[in-house]
Design a protein around this motif. Structure first.
Motif, PDB file in Angstrom:
ATOM      1  N   PRO A 224      -3.424   1.667   7.869  1.00 59.28           N
ATOM      2  CA  PRO A 224      -3.831   2.696   6.903  1.00 59.28           C
ATOM      3  C   PRO A 224      -3.973   2.138   5.486  1.00 59.28           C
ATOM      4  N   GLY A 225      -4.845   2.778   4.742  1.00 60.49           N
ATOM      5  CA  GLY A 225      -4.905   2.517   3.299  1.00 60.49           C
ATOM      6  C   GLY A 225      -5.650   1.266   2.893  1.00 60.49           C
ATOM      7  N   ILE A 226      -6.383   0.643   3.824  1.00 59.98           N
ATOM      8  CA  ILE A 226      -7.144  -0.532   3.385  1.00 59.98           C
ATOM      9  C   ILE A 226      -8.641  -0.300   3.595  1.00 59.98           C
TER      10      ILE A 226
ATOM     11  N   THR B   9      -0.485   0.344  -8.167  1.00 62.37           N
ATOM     12  CA  THR B   9       0.236   1.610  -8.282  1.00 62.37           C
ATOM     13  C   THR B   9       1.752   1.398  -8.284  1.00 62.37           C
ATOM     14  N   HIS B  10       2.214   0.451  -7.490  1.00 58.82           N
ATOM     15  CA  HIS B  10       3.663   0.227  -7.439  1.00 58.82           C
ATOM     16  C   HIS B  10       4.185  -0.141  -8.830  1.00 58.82           C
ATOM     17  N   GLN B  11       3.438  -0.996  -9.503  1.00 64.12           N
ATOM     18  CA  GLN B  11       3.860  -1.384 -10.853  1.00 64.12           C
ATOM     19  C   GLN B  11       3.784  -0.193 -11.801  1.00 64.12           C
TER      20      GLN B  11
ATOM     21  N   GLY C 183       5.531  11.700   2.415  1.00 61.10           N
ATOM     22  CA  GLY C 183       4.898  11.206   1.196  1.00 61.10           C
ATOM     23  C   GLY C 183       4.714   9.700   1.249  1.00 61.10           C
ATOM     24  N   TYR C 184       4.223   9.177   0.137  1.00 60.43           N
ATOM     25  CA  TYR C 184       3.923   7.746   0.101  1.00 60.43           C
ATOM     26  C   TYR C 184       5.225   6.941  -0.021  1.00 60.43           C
ATOM     27  N   TRP C 185       5.592   6.299   1.083  1.00 58.40           N
ATOM     28  CA  TRP C 185       6.851   5.553   1.137  1.00 58.40           C
ATOM     29  C   TRP C 185       6.921   4.473   0.049  1.00 58.40           C
TER      30      TRP C 185
ATOM     31  N   GLY D  53      -4.368   5.686 -11.353  1.00 60.37           N
ATOM     32  CA  GLY D  53      -5.540   5.383 -10.524  1.00 60.37           C
ATOM     33  C   GLY D  53      -5.488   3.919 -10.101  1.00 60.37           C
ATOM     34  N   THR D  54      -6.187   3.588  -9.028  1.00 61.74           N
ATOM     35  CA  THR D  54      -6.154   2.210  -8.529  1.00 61.74           C
ATOM     36  C   THR D  54      -7.536   1.791  -8.033  1.00 61.74           C
ATOM     37  N   PHE D  55      -7.801   0.502  -8.064  1.00 57.98           N
ATOM     38  CA  PHE D  55      -9.054  -0.018  -7.502  1.00 57.98           C
ATOM     39  C   PHE D  55      -8.855  -0.561  -6.088  1.00 57.98           C
ATOM     40  N   SER D  56      -7.634  -0.427  -5.569  1.00 50.95           N
ATOM     41  CA  SER D  56      -7.325  -1.020  -4.265  1.00 50.95           C
ATOM     42  C   SER D  56      -8.146  -0.423  -3.133  1.00 50.95           C
ATOM     43  N   LYS D  57      -8.397   0.878  -3.201  1.00 45.71           N
ATOM     44  CA  LYS D  57      -9.084   1.538  -2.084  1.00 45.71           C
ATOM     45  C   LYS D  57     -10.596   1.457  -2.233  1.00 45.71           C
TER      46      LYS D  57
ATOM     47  N   LEU E 279      -5.559  -4.394  -9.443  1.00 44.85           N
ATOM     48  CA  LEU E 279      -5.812  -3.750 -10.730  1.00 44.85           C
ATOM     49  C   LEU E 279      -5.724  -2.236 -10.549  1.00 44.85           C
ATOM     50  N   ALA E 280      -4.903  -1.633 -11.369  1.00 47.08           N
ATOM     51  CA  ALA E 280      -4.740  -0.180 -11.375  1.00 47.08           C
ATOM     52  C   ALA E 280      -4.516   0.231 -12.827  1.00 47.08           C
ATOM     53  N   TYR E 281      -4.383   1.505 -13.070  1.00 49.58           N
ATOM     54  CA  TYR E 281      -4.229   1.944 -14.457  1.00 49.58           C
ATOM     55  C   TYR E 281      -3.473   3.258 -14.530  1.00 49.58           C
TER      56      TYR E 281
HETATM   57  C1  PLP Z   1      -0.672   7.035  -1.500  1.00 46.62           C
HETATM   58  C2  PLP Z   1      -1.016   5.717  -2.084  1.00 46.62           C
HETATM   59  N1  PLP Z   1      -1.085   5.594  -3.405  1.00 46.62           N
HETATM   60  C3  PLP Z   1      -1.437   4.440  -3.984  1.00 46.62           C
HETATM   61  C4  PLP Z   1      -1.708   3.321  -3.228  1.00 46.62           C
HETATM   62  C5  PLP Z   1      -2.243   2.090  -3.920  1.00 46.62           C
HETATM   63  O1  PLP Z   1      -1.348   1.154  -4.215  1.00 46.62           O
HETATM   64  P1  PLP Z   1      -1.780  -0.120  -5.073  1.00 46.62           P
HETATM   65  O2  PLP Z   1      -2.535   0.343  -6.261  1.00 46.62           O
HETATM   66  O3  PLP Z   1      -0.437  -0.716  -5.459  1.00 46.62           O
HETATM   67  O4  PLP Z   1      -2.566  -1.006  -4.190  1.00 46.62           O
HETATM   68  C6  PLP Z   1      -1.594   3.372  -1.854  1.00 46.62           C
HETATM   69  C7  PLP Z   1      -1.816   2.168  -1.035  1.00 46.62           C
HETATM   70  O5  PLP Z   1      -1.600   2.112   0.137  1.00 46.62           O
HETATM   71  C8  PLP Z   1      -1.276   4.617  -1.265  1.00 46.62           C
HETATM   72  O6  PLP Z   1      -1.226   4.749   0.068  1.00 46.62           O
END
Ligand code: PLP
Length: 497
Positions: A132-134, A198-200, A222-224, A326-330, A338-340
């Motif tokens: 998920p999430g990639i 986002t983690h940061q 929720g987002y673990w 917000g994030t550019f990861s997705k 890179l996120a902001y």
């Molecule tokens: C709910 C959610 N938020 C944010 C992110 C993005 O995280 P990051 O910006 O650290 O890649 C993810 C990534 O899996 C996510 O599932």
């Protein structure tokens, strides 16, 4: 009387040291390891460079260079021409110590470290069906990116190779405009803070706005990842249930206001619920009344299949109690890191300073390239290309699953994003199902693992369809169906945790 100098510990360690980095490094590591393990005790005299070189069959110069490095780092000391000795200041711990771990196999981490490790959920596998999430990075326009980035990796742009401070201005300007157009947000570039994910962002928010022991409400499921970051920052995470309208605060919890409230209102993760307007207004009013800060995780809003991105909570908040993330990861690729954040004006300076202070900024060439990538329209073009592709993959996955499972499953969300959440009608052991599928190379996350509390736990699967082309979807689906079939029996204990 001749002195007894044993070469044996060094010879033994040399034989076992990694061979790949050249003889000087191999010898350096061998002596260092012999010292740290206590086999060469404090005060022990080392063999002369000549005799050690002879013993090991290496050039004397190699030994001299290794000794020089160990002298410079304080492992060894010279005593006025009378030899080289293990520094008296080095006291090896009791027992043997291999680097990084206690001798008895216990890792000496702090209580906070233990909390972090106990909850860790990051996957060692980061690709393939159904992670998920990639995104599907194979469709990213690498040639365009390389060309743009290349322009910022030149000697005349060397200022971008320095540390950053306060983010790359033009990127913040472009982002403020973009968010104004797509999320109904009114913000200045000064309110935008660039981070590495986002983690940061969540860590920064926790450190700047909360104290250890403060409460943070978290959507459950929720987002673990965010949950673990908040817990690791020393906050007490309080789970709040989620329904079809998003966060559904327990009435009794309203009496104990938290410092932080984490929500993903445009696409609740992992259920896909869009927070209703009623809940949005209620949440904002509550946050204002109690001095709580709302963290708005807007991670994949660009990938909505039937509408434009949903307007932000940030834009709705007159009292400015929302921190937008917000994030550019997705949308682009996760390795970009890179996120902001967008913070209220009153917090802009504090976040800018804290960000520089805690993490030291960089990645300026990437930030510059991203600003240009967005400005030149490549960003929107990429989103336009990916949306129908992902939509087709989502529909294919849904059809394949519902064709086989019928009413044994229901689908949550499925209007946006990179994953489909499947809920089982019976309480199957989703952890065991995920383990069986993984045995055959298919990654899927058990839905129950997204919940902190047993009362909110649902049995199902979170399936990342984005990286799986339609023509390659059938095989992993079959594997998943086999795994489900093998476990179609109530586990009797909920679905793992
Ligand atoms: C709910 C959610 N938020 C944010 C992110 C993005 O995280 P990051 O910006 O650290 O890649 C993810 C990534 O899996 C996510 O599932």
């Amino acid at each position: 009387m001749p002195r007894e100098i044993s070469v044996e510990p060094i010879v033994a360690a040399f034989a076992g040291a990694p061979v790949r980095n050249g003889l000087r490094n191999r010898l350096y590591l061998a002596v260092r390891q012999a010292i740290l393990s206590g086999r060469l005790p404090a005060g022990a005299e080392l063999p002369s460079s000549r005799s050690l070189a002879r013993e090991l069959g290496v050039a004397r110069n190699t030994v001299l260079r290794a000794y020089e490095l160990l002298l410079a780092e304080g492992y060894l000391e010279g005593r006025g021409g009378s030899g080289t000795f293990v520094s008296e200041r080095i006291r090896a711990p009791q027992g043997t110590m291999t680097e990084g771990a206690g001798g008895n196999g216990q890792v000496a981490v702090s209580a906070r470290g233990k909390t972090l490790l106990a909850h860790a959920a990051s996957s060692r596998l980061q690709g393939g069906a159904f992670m998920p999430g990639i995104p599907d990075v194979s469709h990213f326009p690498f040639a365009v990116w390389r060309r743009i980035l290349g322009r910022y990796l030149r000697p005349e742009q060397r200022h971008l190779a320095q540390y950053g401070y306060g983010g790359y201005g033009p990127l913040k300007t472009v982002l403020a405009q973009y968010l104004g157009m797509t999320r109904m947000m009114s913000c200045t570039p000064q309110q935008v803070v660039i981070v590495n994910g986002t983690h940061q962002a969540v860590d920064l928010i926790a450190r700047v706005l909360a104290d250890v022991g403060d409460r943070a409400w978290m959507e459950d499921p929720g987002y673990w990842g965010a949950r673990n970051v908040l817990q690791a920052a020393g906050l007490e995470v309080v789970a709040q249930p989620v329904d079809g309208e998003g966060l559904a605060i327990r009435p009794e919890e309203r009496e104990r206001p938290p410092r932080l409230i984490f929500v993903s209102p445009s696409c609740q993760y992992p259920t896909g619920a869009v927070m209703s307007l009623g809940r949005r207004l209620d949440l904002l009013e509550y946050a204002e009344r109690h001095g709580s800060w709302v963290i708005e995780d807007d991670y994949d809003n660009e990938m909505r299949f039937h509408s434009q991105p949903i307007a932000s909570l940030f834009g709705l908040s007159r009292s400015q109690r929302v921190i937008y993330v917000g994030t550019f990861s997705k949308v682009l690729f996760p390795g970009l890191r890179l996120a902001y954040l967008v913070v209220p004006p009153s917090l802009a300076e504090a976040f800018t300073v804290a960000n520089a202070e805690l993490y030291r900024e960089g990645r300026l060439p990437e930030q510059a390239a991203l600003a240009e990538f967005i400005d030149d329209g490549h960003f929107s073009a990429h989103i336009r290309r990916m949306r129908p592709l992902y939509r087709e993959r989502l529909e294919t996955l849904r059809e394949l699953l519902s064709g086989e499972l019928g009413t044994a499953v229901s689908f949550l969300g499925g209007h946006a994003g990179l994953h489909l959440t499947v809920q089982f009608a019976e309480p199957l052991d989703d952890v065991a199902i995920a383990a069986s599928a993984l045995n055959e190379g298919v990654i899927c996350r058990p839905l129950s693992r997204y919940s902190l509390e047993a009362s909110t736990r649902r049995s199902g699967m979170v399936l990342g369809f984005a990286p799986v082309p339609v023509e390659r979807m059938r095989r992993p689906v079959e594997i998943l169906l086999r795994a489900i079939g093998a476990h179609r029996r109530p586990s009797g204990q909920g679905a793992g945790g």
